[in-house]
Write a protein that holds these residues in place. Structure first.
Motif, PDB file in Angstrom:
ATOM      1  N   MET A   1       0.845  -1.203   0.000  1.00 45.67           N
ATOM      2  CA  MET A   1       0.000   0.000   0.000  1.00 45.67           C
ATOM      3  C   MET A   1       0.877   1.249   0.000  1.00 45.67           C
ATOM      4  O   MET A   1       1.882   1.321   0.707  1.00 45.67           O
ATOM      5  N   ASN A   2       0.528   2.240  -0.802  1.00 41.94           N
ATOM      6  CA  ASN A   2       1.272   3.496  -0.882  1.00 41.94           C
ATOM      7  C   ASN A   2       1.175   4.241   0.433  1.00 41.94           C
ATOM      8  O   ASN A   2       0.090   4.519   0.929  1.00 41.94           O
ATOM      9  N   ALA A   3       2.335   4.594   1.029  1.00 42.31           N
ATOM     10  CA  ALA A   3       2.345   5.298   2.321  1.00 42.31           C
ATOM     11  C   ALA A   3       1.726   6.668   2.214  1.00 42.31           C
ATOM     12  O   ALA A   3       1.345   7.274   3.216  1.00 42.31           O
ATOM     13  N   ARG A   4       1.614   7.188   0.958  1.00 47.42           N
ATOM     14  CA  ARG A   4       1.041   8.512   0.764  1.00 47.42           C
ATOM     15  C   ARG A   4      -0.463   8.461   0.553  1.00 47.42           C
ATOM     16  O   ARG A   4      -1.100   9.501   0.412  1.00 47.42           O
ATOM     17  N   SER A   5      -1.047   7.276   0.447  1.00 52.79           N
ATOM     18  CA  SER A   5      -2.475   7.154   0.220  1.00 52.79           C
ATOM     19  C   SER A   5      -3.238   7.518   1.482  1.00 52.79           C
ATOM     20  O   SER A   5      -2.683   7.484   2.582  1.00 52.79           O
ATOM     21  N   PRO A   6      -4.533   7.867   1.369  1.00 50.44           N
ATOM     22  CA  PRO A   6      -5.315   8.186   2.567  1.00 50.44           C
ATOM     23  C   PRO A   6      -5.322   7.056   3.580  1.00 50.44           C
ATOM     24  O   PRO A   6      -5.380   7.297   4.784  1.00 50.44           O
ATOM     25  N   ARG A   7      -5.278   5.801   3.102  1.00 51.01           N
ATOM     26  CA  ARG A   7      -5.293   4.673   4.022  1.00 51.01           C
ATOM     27  C   ARG A   7      -4.010   4.595   4.835  1.00 51.01           C
ATOM     28  O   ARG A   7      -3.973   3.951   5.889  1.00 51.01           O
ATOM     29  N   GLY A   8      -2.942   5.221   4.346  1.00 51.71           N
ATOM     30  CA  GLY A   8      -1.685   5.222   5.083  1.00 51.71           C
ATOM     31  C   GLY A   8      -1.536   6.382   6.035  1.00 51.71           C
ATOM     32  O   GLY A   8      -0.526   6.493   6.736  1.00 51.71           O
ATOM     33  N   LEU A   9      -2.558   7.252   6.109  1.00 51.39           N
ATOM     34  CA  LEU A   9      -2.481   8.431   6.960  1.00 51.39           C
ATOM     35  C   LEU A   9      -2.320   8.080   8.440  1.00 51.39           C
ATOM     36  O   LEU A   9      -1.484   8.675   9.122  1.00 51.39           O
ATOM     37  N   PRO A  10      -3.089   7.124   8.993  1.00 56.04           N
ATOM     38  CA  PRO A  10      -2.900   6.799  10.416  1.00 56.04           C
ATOM     39  C   PRO A  10      -1.471   6.370  10.744  1.00 56.04           C
ATOM     40  O   PRO A  10      -0.934   6.734  11.794  1.00 56.04           O
ATOM     41  N   ALA A  11      -0.857   5.615   9.856  1.00 54.55           N
ATOM     42  CA  ALA A  11       0.518   5.165  10.106  1.00 54.55           C
ATOM     43  C   ALA A  11       1.480   6.345  10.106  1.00 54.55           C
ATOM     44  O   ALA A  11       2.396   6.421  10.939  1.00 54.55           O
ATOM     45  N   ARG A  12       1.263   7.295   9.176  1.00 54.67           N
ATOM     46  CA  ARG A  12       2.138   8.473   9.143  1.00 54.67           C
ATOM     47  C   ARG A  12       1.956   9.315  10.395  1.00 54.67           C
ATOM     48  O   ARG A  12       2.926   9.841  10.946  1.00 54.67           O
ATOM     49  N   LEU A  13       0.708   9.472  10.828  1.00 52.58           N
ATOM     50  CA  LEU A  13       0.458  10.247  12.044  1.00 52.58           C
ATOM     51  C   LEU A  13       1.094   9.588  13.261  1.00 52.58           C
ATOM     52  O   LEU A  13       1.666  10.272  14.121  1.00 52.58           O
ATOM     53  N   LEU A  14       0.998   8.269  13.335  1.00 48.13           N
ATOM     54  CA  LEU A  14       1.606   7.548  14.451  1.00 48.13           C
ATOM     55  C   LEU A  14       3.120   7.730  14.459  1.00 48.13           C
ATOM     56  O   LEU A  14       3.726   7.962  15.521  1.00 48.13           O
ATOM     57  N   ARG A  15       3.748   7.642  13.284  1.00 47.08           N
ATOM     58  CA  ARG A  15       5.197   7.842  13.212  1.00 47.08           C
ATOM     59  C   ARG A  15       5.565   9.257  13.636  1.00 47.08           C
ATOM     60  O   ARG A  15       6.572   9.463  14.334  1.00 47.08           O
ATOM     61  N   ALA A  16       4.755  10.237  13.225  1.00 43.95           N
ATOM     62  CA  ALA A  16       5.039  11.628  13.596  1.00 43.95           C
ATOM     63  C   ALA A  16       4.947  11.814  15.107  1.00 43.95           C
ATOM     64  O   ALA A  16       5.779  12.507  15.707  1.00 43.95           O
ATOM     65  N   VAL A  17       3.948  11.188  15.729  1.00 42.57           N
ATOM     66  CA  VAL A  17       3.801  11.294  17.185  1.00 42.57           C
ATOM     67  C   VAL A  17       4.975  10.631  17.896  1.00 42.57           C
ATOM     68  O   VAL A  17       5.516  11.173  18.873  1.00 42.57           O
ATOM     69  N   LEU A  18       5.390   9.467  17.416  1.00 41.80           N
ATOM     70  CA  LEU A  18       6.496   8.758  18.051  1.00 41.80           C
ATOM     71  C   LEU A  18       7.817   9.508  17.891  1.00 41.80           C
ATOM     72  O   LEU A  18       8.693   9.430  18.774  1.00 41.80           O
ATOM     73  N   ARG A  19       7.980  10.235  16.790  1.00 39.39           N
ATOM     74  CA  ARG A  19       9.215  10.980  16.564  1.00 39.39           C
ATOM     75  C   ARG A  19       9.222  12.340  17.251  1.00 39.39           C
ATOM     76  O   ARG A  19      10.274  12.969  17.373  1.00 39.39           O
ATOM     77  N   TYR A  20       8.059  12.792  17.676  1.00 39.66           N
ATOM     78  CA  TYR A  20       7.926  14.151  18.218  1.00 39.66           C
ATOM     79  C   TYR A  20       8.899  14.427  19.371  1.00 39.66           C
ATOM     80  O   TYR A  20       9.578  15.457  19.361  1.00 39.66           O
ATOM     81  N   PRO A  21       9.001  13.562  20.396  1.00 42.82           N
ATOM     82  CA  PRO A  21       9.917  13.876  21.509  1.00 42.82           C
ATOM     83  C   PRO A  21      11.371  14.017  21.073  1.00 42.82           C
ATOM     84  O   PRO A  21      12.106  14.832  21.637  1.00 42.82           O
ATOM     85  N   ARG A  22      11.782  13.231  20.096  1.00 44.29           N
ATOM     86  CA  ARG A  22      13.174  13.316  19.646  1.00 44.29           C
ATOM     87  C   ARG A  22      13.398  14.518  18.736  1.00 44.29           C
ATOM     88  O   ARG A  22      14.458  15.147  18.799  1.00 44.29           O
ATOM     89  N   ARG A  23      12.421  14.855  17.913  1.00 39.18           N
ATOM     90  CA  ARG A  23      12.576  15.949  16.960  1.00 39.18           C
ATOM     91  C   ARG A  23      12.380  17.315  17.608  1.00 39.18           C
ATOM     92  O   ARG A  23      13.021  18.289  17.198  1.00 39.18           O
ATOM     93  N   SER A  24      11.492  17.408  18.589  1.00 40.09           N
ATOM     94  CA  SER A  24      11.172  18.712  19.193  1.00 40.09           C
ATOM     95  C   SER A  24      11.037  18.593  20.712  1.00 40.09           C
ATOM     96  O   SER A  24       9.963  18.842  21.276  1.00 40.09           O
ATOM     97  N   PRO A  25      12.113  18.234  21.405  1.00 40.31           N
ATOM     98  CA  PRO A  25      12.008  18.016  22.852  1.00 40.31           C
ATOM     99  C   PRO A  25      11.701  19.286  23.631  1.00 40.31           C
ATOM    100  O   PRO A  25      10.972  19.238  24.632  1.00 40.31           O
ATOM    101  N   LEU A  26      12.240  20.422  23.194  1.00 34.97           N
ATOM    102  CA  LEU A  26      11.988  21.668  23.913  1.00 34.97           C
ATOM    103  C   LEU A  26      10.517  22.066  23.817  1.00 34.97           C
ATOM    104  O   LEU A  26       9.908  22.475  24.813  1.00 34.97           O
ATOM    105  N   THR A  27       9.951  21.923  22.644  1.00 33.88           N
ATOM    106  CA  THR A  27       8.531  22.235  22.472  1.00 33.88           C
ATOM    107  C   THR A  27       7.672  21.320  23.332  1.00 33.88           C
ATOM    108  O   THR A  27       6.707  21.772  23.968  1.00 33.88           O
ATOM    109  N   LEU A  28       8.005  20.047  23.372  1.00 34.15           N
ATOM    110  CA  LEU A  28       7.248  19.100  24.184  1.00 34.15           C
ATOM    111  C   LEU A  28       7.290  19.488  25.657  1.00 34.15           C
ATOM    112  O   LEU A  28       6.254  19.464  26.341  1.00 34.15           O
ATOM    113  N   CYS A  29       8.459  19.873  26.152  1.00 37.19           N
ATOM    114  CA  CYS A  29       8.577  20.295  27.554  1.00 37.19           C
ATOM    115  C   CYS A  29       7.771  21.569  27.810  1.00 37.19           C
ATOM    116  O   CYS A  29       7.133  21.703  28.865  1.00 37.19           O
TER     117      CYS A  29
END
Length: 242
Positions: free
Chosen positions: A1-29
């Motif tokens: 399945m294409n990761a860019r398709s609408p059906r792949g949106l939940p997976a992309r959102l989940l990856r973004a949430v999991l990466r958030y603390p590492r990518r933007s730790p100051l904002t999270l704090c």
């Protein structure tokens, strides 16, 4: 399945949430601090003590004259809005300022430009817009455009800094989306029920428009600096091998 398709949106959102603390730790704090402060003031302080705290950190003219640093920095640590009343119009402001402005746009600025520059954008908007707005209020008082009571009006929270981050994040968008985004950033402060006591809108609307202008100016400066660096990099091989 294409990761860019609408059906792949939940997976992309989940990856973004999991990466958030590492990518933007100051904002999270910072977001965690804002939420904890909001819960503490609204849930654990008595109504009188909460009102006294808000009055003390308000960036009105009297407080800026009496204790400017406490007012400026204390105001940036307490969120003014609702986190629970999702059916209210105030929650829309929460989604724009805390959700888009801080959680998204400040996080992008931190990931793209680093902690120090992202902090400079946030505080530059918060402090810069507050101080310029204070000058506007003084001029308006001199001309009778605002009532004298504006000197003690409540004005605290993160919205000026968030507005600057919203404007600065124009750089994150494709060119076709930048003008509509800029229109949104400028329009939403004017969409409320603020009054126009004279030739100027209420001072909080003025502050939001000024903070947006600061964000656009910072974005323009960052874009110009990046363009100069690209030109310098493109000329570097020619200079090294004449």
């Amino acid at each position: 399945m294409n990761a860019r398709s609408p059906r792949g949106l939940p997976a992309r959102l989940l990856r973004a949430v999991l990466r958030y603390p590492r990518r933007s730790p100051l904002t999270l704090c910072y977001v965690a601090l804002l939420v904890l402060g909001h819960v503490w003031v609204d849930g654990f302080l008595s109504a009188d003590r909460a009102d006294a705290l808000r009055a003390y950190i308000s960036t009105n003219l009297d407080n800026l004259h009496d204790h400017p640093l406490t007012a400026l920095f204390g105001s940036a640590l307490l969120y003014d809005g609702t986190l629970t009343d999702i059916a209210s119009t105030g929650f829309v402001g929460t989604l724009i300022t805390l959700g888009l402005g801080i959680c998204c746009c400040l996080a992008w600025a931190e990931h793209r430009y680093g902690k120090l520059r992202a902090t400079a954008v946030l505080l530059g908007g918060h402090i810069g817009a507050t101080l310029i707005t204070a000058v506007v209020i003084l001029v308006a008082l001199r001309h009778g455009w605002y009532p004298e009571s504006v000197r003690q009006d409540s004005d605290y929270g993160i919205s000026y800094g968030a507005q600057t981050c919203l404007a600065f994040a124009t750089l994150a968008l494709p060119r076709w989306a930048r003008l509509p985004w800029a229109a949104f950033v400028l329009a939403w402060p004017l969409s409320g029920d603020g009054e126009w006591p004279g030739p100027l809108p209420d001072f909080t609307t003025v502050g939001h428009l000024l903070s947006a202008a600061l964000g656009f100016a910072l974005a323009g400066a960052a874009a110009a600096l990046a363009s100069r660096r690209r030109r310098a990099d493109a000329l570097a091989p020619a200079d090294a091998h004449p």
